[in-house]
Design an enzyme around this catalytic site. Sequence first.
Site, PDB file in Angstrom:
ATOM      1  N   THR A  32       0.808  -1.222   0.000  1.00  0.00           N
ATOM      2  CA  THR A  32       0.000   0.000   0.000  1.00  0.00           C
ATOM      3  C   THR A  32       0.838   1.266   0.000  1.00  0.00           C
ATOM      4  O   THR A  32       0.495   2.249  -0.650  1.00  0.00           O
ATOM      5  CB  THR A  32      -0.933   0.010   1.234  1.00  0.00           C
ATOM      6  OG1 THR A  32      -1.845  -1.063   1.106  1.00  0.00           O
ATOM      7  CG2 THR A  32      -1.712   1.302   1.354  1.00  0.00           C
ATOM      8  N   SER A  66       1.167  -7.456  -1.424  1.00  0.00           N
ATOM      9  CA  SER A  66       1.825  -8.579  -0.748  1.00  0.00           C
ATOM     10  C   SER A  66       0.969  -9.842  -0.728  1.00  0.00           C
ATOM     11  O   SER A  66       1.463 -10.908  -0.376  1.00  0.00           O
ATOM     12  CB  SER A  66       2.267  -8.190   0.659  1.00  0.00           C
ATOM     13  OG  SER A  66       1.181  -8.146   1.537  1.00  0.00           O
ATOM     14  N   SER A  67      -0.286  -9.750  -1.123  1.00  0.00           N
ATOM     15  CA  SER A  67      -1.087 -10.969  -1.269  1.00  0.00           C
ATOM     16  C   SER A  67      -0.567 -11.821  -2.421  1.00  0.00           C
ATOM     17  O   SER A  67      -0.893 -13.004  -2.522  1.00  0.00           O
ATOM     18  CB  SER A  67      -2.553 -10.620  -1.536  1.00  0.00           C
ATOM     19  OG  SER A  67      -3.017  -9.797  -0.509  1.00  0.00           O
ATOM     20  N   THR A  83       1.456  -4.929   3.988  1.00  0.00           N
ATOM     21  CA  THR A  83       1.240  -5.422   5.353  1.00  0.00           C
ATOM     22  C   THR A  83       0.568  -6.797   5.395  1.00  0.00           C
ATOM     23  O   THR A  83       0.744  -7.540   6.361  1.00  0.00           O
ATOM     24  CB  THR A  83       0.367  -4.436   6.162  1.00  0.00           C
ATOM     25  OG1 THR A  83      -0.874  -4.258   5.488  1.00  0.00           O
ATOM     26  CG2 THR A  83       1.060  -3.103   6.331  1.00  0.00           C
ATOM     27  N   THR A 112      -1.457 -23.185  18.734  1.00  0.00           N
ATOM     28  CA  THR A 112      -2.786 -22.782  19.211  1.00  0.00           C
ATOM     29  C   THR A 112      -3.404 -21.728  18.306  1.00  0.00           C
ATOM     30  O   THR A 112      -2.705 -20.899  17.731  1.00  0.00           O
ATOM     31  CB  THR A 112      -2.740 -22.239  20.658  1.00  0.00           C
ATOM     32  OG1 THR A 112      -4.036 -21.717  20.993  1.00  0.00           O
ATOM     33  CG2 THR A 112      -1.719 -21.124  20.837  1.00  0.00           C
ATOM     34  N   GLN A 113      -4.720 -21.769  18.187  1.00  0.00           N
ATOM     35  CA  GLN A 113      -5.404 -20.722  17.424  1.00  0.00           C
ATOM     36  C   GLN A 113      -5.657 -19.484  18.279  1.00  0.00           C
ATOM     37  O   GLN A 113      -6.153 -18.473  17.779  1.00  0.00           O
ATOM     38  CB  GLN A 113      -6.676 -21.231  16.750  1.00  0.00           C
ATOM     39  CG  GLN A 113      -7.589 -22.065  17.606  1.00  0.00           C
ATOM     40  CD  GLN A 113      -8.749 -22.645  16.800  1.00  0.00           C
ATOM     41  OE1 GLN A 113      -9.812 -22.064  16.805  1.00  0.00           O
ATOM     42  NE2 GLN A 113      -8.554 -23.762  16.140  1.00  0.00           N
ATOM     43  N   CYS A 114      -5.290 -19.537  19.558  1.00  0.00           N
ATOM     44  CA  CYS A 114      -5.375 -18.328  20.391  1.00  0.00           C
ATOM     45  C   CYS A 114      -4.294 -17.343  19.947  1.00  0.00           C
ATOM     46  O   CYS A 114      -3.229 -17.742  19.509  1.00  0.00           O
ATOM     47  CB  CYS A 114      -5.135 -18.651  21.867  1.00  0.00           C
ATOM     48  SG  CYS A 114      -6.413 -19.654  22.598  1.00  0.00           S
TER      49      CYS A 114
HETATM   50  N1  ASP Z   1      -2.877  -5.252   0.221  1.00  0.00           N
HETATM   51  C1  ASP Z   1      -1.755  -4.481   0.719  1.00  0.00           C
HETATM   52  C2  ASP Z   1      -0.523  -5.376   0.686  1.00  0.00           C
HETATM   53  O1  ASP Z   1      -0.371  -6.177   1.552  1.00  0.00           O
HETATM   54  C3  ASP Z   1      -2.026  -4.002   2.096  1.00  0.00           C
HETATM   55  C4  ASP Z   1      -0.953  -3.125   2.697  1.00  0.00           C
HETATM   56  O2  ASP Z   1       0.140  -2.980   2.221  1.00  0.00           O
HETATM   57  O3  ASP Z   1      -1.233  -2.542   3.773  1.00  0.00           O
HETATM   58  O4  ASP Z   1       0.271  -5.257  -0.214  1.00  0.00           O
END
Ligand code: ASP
Length: 338
Positions: free
Chosen positions: A12, A57-58, A88, A275-277
């Site tokens: 982003t 980043s996805s 992120t 753990t999923q916690c």
């Molecule tokens: N979809 C963005 C990424 O991970 C989100 C971000 O950077 O905050 O590339």
Amino acid sequence: MRKILLIYTGGTIGMITNAQTGALESVNFEHLHAHIPELQRFDLELSVRSFEQPVDSSEITLQHWQTIASWITEFYAQFDGFVVLHGTDTMSYTASALSFMLQGLKKPVIFTGSQLPIGIIRTDGKENLITAIEIAAAQDENGEPMVQEVALYFEYCLFRANRSSKVSAHQFEAFQSPNYPLLAKAGVQLEWFKERLFRTNETALKSQLSLNNQVGLLKLYPGIPTVAYTSLLQYPSFQIVILETFGAGNAFSESAFQTAIHDFITAGGIVLNITQCQSGSVRQGAYQTSVFFEKAGVISGADLTAEAAITKSMFALANLPKEAIPNFLGTAVVGELS
Ligand code: ASP
């Protein structure tokens, strides 16, 4: 003059809105640079290396992780520190992976990014980037790099990367590391918590870039259909299956589930229990509902995050002999578990 290498991967921070679709898209580093004239005012030498095609980043793949790690390896001797600008969404995965791939670090690798693009007036990107660079250049009283590990800086907080997770899609405080306290806090000054910083026993950087993605992840939930876990535990190429269990590492005692786990392990597979916690640790055997795991030879992942468990498993499969993997997974290597 301290020399810092800035690696731009996308995210982003460097995005602009596509006028037609209204969606955010990655653009090149020059765009980002134009919005941060402060970068020229640093009393240090800043060089930039950018992905040819910056990505959301996805879209990050294992090849991207290898590219980042290989650049840090190639330029390790020439720079005092590294800052990686990254989206992120998967930052904690990439940063965790790098902590295993780059063992023996004696220089900082600081990941950062932002929730709002740099072109937006209220962006968090400027502060994140500028302070991340300062952190990468920071020295202790002996002139040694203050940070000698992979860390993640976001919204005034410096986290150990392999303890961090993205916890919010809309708050500026996007990351947390519930099982390990902050390494530093940025206020008017940088407040360091020196006793929490990782120090390696290795004598030199041990760069291991191979990864193997034959790792499955199964989150348990009440009422999960049998096929949801058998399809994973019977999938021929998976060598490690990570179970995200309830609470302190507990699961239902359904016999089909226990048989599937038992058969997977008997066939040479490794099962890692996390753990999923959000916080706390697996304690196999603490409840009757986890005694089976202990007997079946399931490895306790203690307080590993899912991001660290997955990347550690991918690293282990590619770089360790099979018989060494169970112990490796359950032992702290780069400060990733307590
Ligand atoms: N979809 C963005 C990424 O991970 C989100 C971000 O950077 O905050 O590339």
